[in-house]
Design a protein around this motif. Structure first.
Motif, PDB file in Angstrom:
ATOM      1  N   PHE A  50     -59.430  18.126  97.005  1.00 50.61           N
ATOM      2  CA  PHE A  50     -59.093  19.164  96.028  1.00 50.61           C
ATOM      3  C   PHE A  50     -59.843  18.917  94.712  1.00 50.61           C
ATOM      4  N   LEU A  51     -59.801  17.660  94.235  1.00 50.33           N
ATOM      5  CA  LEU A  51     -60.464  17.354  92.951  1.00 50.33           C
ATOM      6  C   LEU A  51     -61.965  17.651  93.011  1.00 50.33           C
ATOM      7  N   GLY A  52     -62.612  17.236  94.118  1.00 44.39           N
ATOM      8  CA  GLY A  52     -64.061  17.480  94.280  1.00 44.39           C
ATOM      9  C   GLY A  52     -64.361  18.963  94.269  1.00 44.39           C
ATOM     10  N   VAL A 110     -68.695  21.246  87.055  1.00 41.98           N
ATOM     11  CA  VAL A 110     -68.814  19.912  86.463  1.00 41.98           C
ATOM     12  C   VAL A 110     -69.429  18.909  87.442  1.00 41.98           C
ATOM     13  N   TYR A 111     -69.169  19.101  88.749  1.00 40.98           N
ATOM     14  CA  TYR A 111     -69.553  18.068  89.724  1.00 40.98           C
ATOM     15  C   TYR A 111     -71.063  17.846  89.782  1.00 40.98           C
ATOM     16  N   ASP A 112     -71.853  18.923  89.619  1.00 38.24           N
ATOM     17  CA  ASP A 112     -73.312  18.747  89.654  1.00 38.24           C
ATOM     18  C   ASP A 112     -73.791  17.946  88.453  1.00 38.24           C
ATOM     19  N   ALA A 123     -75.880   8.685  94.409  1.00 36.81           N
ATOM     20  CA  ALA A 123     -75.085   8.401  95.608  1.00 36.81           C
ATOM     21  C   ALA A 123     -73.632   8.102  95.250  1.00 36.81           C
ATOM     22  N   GLY A 124     -73.379   7.672  94.019  1.00 41.93           N
ATOM     23  CA  GLY A 124     -72.025   7.343  93.596  1.00 41.93           C
ATOM     24  C   GLY A 124     -71.057   8.492  93.733  1.00 41.93           C
ATOM     25  N   SER A 125     -71.559   9.727  93.578  1.00 47.78           N
ATOM     26  CA  SER A 125     -70.667  10.873  93.722  1.00 47.78           C
ATOM     27  C   SER A 125     -70.958  11.667  94.999  1.00 47.78           C
ATOM     28  N   ILE A 126     -71.989  11.255  95.758  1.00 46.37           N
ATOM     29  CA  ILE A 126     -72.275  11.957  97.025  1.00 46.37           C
ATOM     30  C   ILE A 126     -71.482  11.317  98.166  1.00 46.37           C
ATOM     31  N   VAL A 127     -71.430   9.978  98.198  1.00 47.99           N
ATOM     32  CA  VAL A 127     -70.839   9.249  99.319  1.00 47.99           C
ATOM     33  C   VAL A 127     -69.315   9.419  99.437  1.00 47.99           C
ATOM     34  N   PRO A 128     -68.538   9.358  98.332  1.00 48.25           N
ATOM     35  CA  PRO A 128     -67.089   9.513  98.482  1.00 48.25           C
ATOM     36  C   PRO A 128     -66.717  10.891  99.025  1.00 48.25           C
ATOM     37  N   ILE A 129     -65.478  11.067  99.436  1.00 48.56           N
ATOM     38  CA  ILE A 129     -65.020  12.326 100.058  1.00 48.56           C
ATOM     39  C   ILE A 129     -65.126  13.504  99.087  1.00 48.56           C
ATOM     40  N   THR A 130     -65.121  13.217  97.779  1.00 45.74           N
ATOM     41  CA  THR A 130     -65.296  14.287  96.782  1.00 45.74           C
ATOM     42  C   THR A 130     -66.684  14.917  96.919  1.00 45.74           C
ATOM     43  N   GLY A 131     -67.684  14.115  97.300  1.00 45.23           N
ATOM     44  CA  GLY A 131     -69.046  14.610  97.492  1.00 45.23           C
ATOM     45  C   GLY A 131     -69.118  15.545  98.694  1.00 45.23           C
ATOM     46  N   PHE A 132     -68.314  15.202  99.713  1.00 47.06           N
ATOM     47  CA  PHE A 132     -68.243  16.040 100.909  1.00 47.06           C
ATOM     48  C   PHE A 132     -67.678  17.412 100.531  1.00 47.06           C
ATOM     49  N   PRO A 178     -78.020  24.475  96.804  1.00 47.54           N
ATOM     50  CA  PRO A 178     -77.142  25.266  95.939  1.00 47.54           C
ATOM     51  C   PRO A 178     -77.075  24.641  94.537  1.00 47.54           C
ATOM     52  N   LEU A 179     -76.892  25.493  93.528  1.00 45.13           N
ATOM     53  CA  LEU A 179     -76.935  25.019  92.133  1.00 45.13           C
ATOM     54  C   LEU A 179     -75.858  23.986  91.815  1.00 45.13           C
ATOM     55  N   GLU A 180     -74.654  24.167  92.387  1.00 51.20           N
ATOM     56  CA  GLU A 180     -73.556  23.271  92.027  1.00 51.20           C
ATOM     57  C   GLU A 180     -73.527  21.999  92.874  1.00 51.20           C
ATOM     58  N   GLN A 181     -74.506  21.856  93.754  1.00 53.40           N
ATOM     59  CA  GLN A 181     -74.590  20.639  94.575  1.00 53.40           C
ATOM     60  C   GLN A 181     -74.927  19.451  93.666  1.00 53.40           C
ATOM     61  N   GLY A 182     -74.144  18.391  93.764  1.00 55.90           N
ATOM     62  CA  GLY A 182     -74.345  17.248  92.867  1.00 55.90           C
ATOM     63  C   GLY A 182     -75.416  16.295  93.344  1.00 55.90           C
ATOM     64  N   ILE A 183     -76.687  16.642  93.132  1.00 62.06           N
ATOM     65  CA  ILE A 183     -77.776  15.763  93.566  1.00 62.06           C
ATOM     66  C   ILE A 183     -78.696  15.457  92.387  1.00 62.06           C
ATOM     67  N   GLN A 184     -79.500  14.408  92.549  1.00 61.43           N
ATOM     68  CA  GLN A 184     -80.458  14.057  91.495  1.00 61.43           C
ATOM     69  C   GLN A 184     -81.811  14.685  91.807  1.00 61.43           C
TER      70      GLN A 184
END
Lengths: 337, 148
Positions: free
Chosen positions: B69-71, B79-81, B89-98, A152-158
């Motif tokens: 909620f913030l994630g 903004v998150y992407d 991994a810094g933003s994937i691993v925390p619960i916000t990434g989930f 998905p586009l908004e997925q935060g991946i590199q």
């Protein structure tokens, strides 16, 4: 006896069709790229006023055809066949556009090689005496391709550095049995080549062996040399694929570097964060029908080997651990016969 | 065409030569900094809830709710992407990434309807995490029970 066949994979047209018009439409990001002045239409919004990206892509396909028709001063009823395809499941962009266009339609799938697949078949139909006017067209859309093939586009991946950016756009070419050129004089149809690459984020490496195979076969079949061409252009090898292709060809004794360009590298600037370069069925289609046709018309290039390249993967085949087969179809575009 | 293993290996070597290497050090540093910042924000909320008189257990739950909620919110406003692009991994691993992994497909597939689109696709990425997370905790729980 196939009298128009040359060597193993090439045909030489007896009555070479003329490219009489090309229509292009691109998305906002492509419209900020170095080739922006050569496109007929640049979208401000990549949904094109539609409810979904799939609908937007199909509308772009339809409008690229309409733009080309307008330039050629033709009506759709005068077109004998539409040869079109795209990257989505069941080629819905092309098929749904054909639903509106009301024209005999062959749906093609050659991944990103579809543009030259359509032009090859179109030229054969004209040379065979089955048609006077043909439209070959393809489209792709960054957002439809991402959701079908990736995340998905908004997925935060590199995104890895080897990955490429799917071009949002559509391009259509009109071929005619009579005309002043530029002509399609030869077509070399590629084989599916697979050297076991499995990384779906490195399409350049997956396609390079197929691209090299078709170029070498083209030179062997036609007897042309690199010097015969002003430009050798591939569809979407990207920076990674280009380097591999040049080495593969160099090893076989073909040093094409001074004549070589790639649509995927030309369409975006390095500052646009596209990593290895552009890709997608529209990548070669918009560069051919926008930039390249205008260069040929202005006399910059007189003879061009144009080859769209495709990576024939699906999300299912990748998940099942299959490697990625590549394919490349080459056509000779010449201003003289 | 038969597969030619030797040729494939030769080609792999050529292809690898031109593969740009990921900026490992930069990625590790960015992941550490951003992951750390997200944890700091979590800690800030934990301290805040504790100062308001909540028990440790309740405050922990409230922090999870706040961070999810913030994630989700940052994913929703697109903004998150952008954070994920340089944080990895810094933003994937925390619960916000989930939260991001659930909200992003839900947003994208709502056009296919709320049942088979948004709701069904919501767990394409988060689903495996839940399945293997729960399975692992059950196995560990059983081991703990029998070894205790």
């Amino acid at each position: 006896m196939a009298e128009k066949k040359l060597g193993t994979q090439t045909v030489k047209f007896k009555n070479p069709p003329s490219i009489i018009a090309g229509g292009t439409i691109v998305g906002p990001k492509e419209g900020e790229g170095p080739l922006r002045d050569y496109f007929d239409m640049i979208l401000v919004d990549d949904t094109y006023g539609e409810k979904s990206w799939e609908k937007a892509e199909s509308k772009m396909f339809q409008d690229a055809v309409n733009l080309a028709l307008k330039k050629a001063n033709l009506k759709i009823s005068e077109i004998d066949y539409l040869l079109g395809g795209d990257l989505l499941n069941q080629i819905i962009s092309a098929n749904f556009a054909a639903r509106q266009l009301n024209v005999p339609h062959f749906g093609l799938y050659g991944a990103c090689s579809t543009m030259t697949e359509g032009l090859t078949l179109g030229a054969m139909l004209i040379d065979g005496g089955y048609a006077d006017y043909i439209i070959a067209a393809t489209s792709s859309h960054f957002s439809t391709a991402e959701r079908q093939f990736r995340y998905p586009l908004e997925q935060g991946i590199q995104r890895p550095f080897t990955s490429q950016w799917t071009v949002t756009g559509a391009g259509a070419t009109i071929l005619a049995s009579t005309g002043e050129g530029p002509y399609i004089t030869h077509a070399t149809t590629g084989k599916v080549v697979d050297l076991g690459m499995k990384d779906a984020n490195n399409m350049g490496a997956a396609m390079a062996p197929a691209a090299a195979d078709t170029i070498i076969t083209h030179f062997k079949d036609t007897g042309f040399t690199i010097e015969d061409y002003d430009l050798i252009m591939t569809g979407d090898m990207g920076r990674v694929g280009r380097d591999i292709l040049l080495e593969l060809l160099y090893k076989e004794g073909y040093d094409i570097e001074s004549k070589y360009k790639d649509c995927g590298i030309e369409i975006f600037d390095e500052s646009q964060d596209v990593h290895s370069g552009g890709s997608g069925a529209a990548c070669s289609a918009v560069v051919l029908n926008g930039w390249l046709l205008s260069q040929i018309q202005n006399g910059v290039y007189k003879k061009v080997l144009f080859m769209a390249t495709g990576a024939l993967l699906s999300p299912t085949s990748s998940q099942q651990g299959e490697s990625i087969p590549g394919i490349a179809h080459a056509i000779t575009i010449s201003t003289t016969l | 065409m038969e597969r030619d293993v030797k040729k494939e290996q030769e080609y792999k070597n050529i292809a690898q030569k031109y593969e740009p290497k990921p900026a490992l050090l930069k990625n590790v540093v960015m992941a550490f900094v951003v992951g750390g910042l997200i944890s700091d924000i979590g800690q800030f909320f934990l301290n805040f809830y504790l100062s308001r008189g909540y028990s440790m257990q309740d405050a922990n739950t409230l922090v999870s709710i706040t961070m999810v909620f913030l994630g989700a919110f940052l994913t929703g406003i697109g903004v998150y992407d952008d954070i994920g692009k340089f944080a990895g991994a810094g933003s994937i691993v925390p619960i916000t990434g989930f939260a991001n992994s659930i909200v992003s497909p839900a947003m994208e597939f709502k056009r296919e309807g709320f049942v088979f689109g948004a709701a069904a696709k919501m767990f394409t990425i988060a689903g495996p995490v839940i399945v293997y997370g729960v399975s692992t905790s059950i196995i560990i729980g059983l081991i703990y029970y029998f070894l205790k």
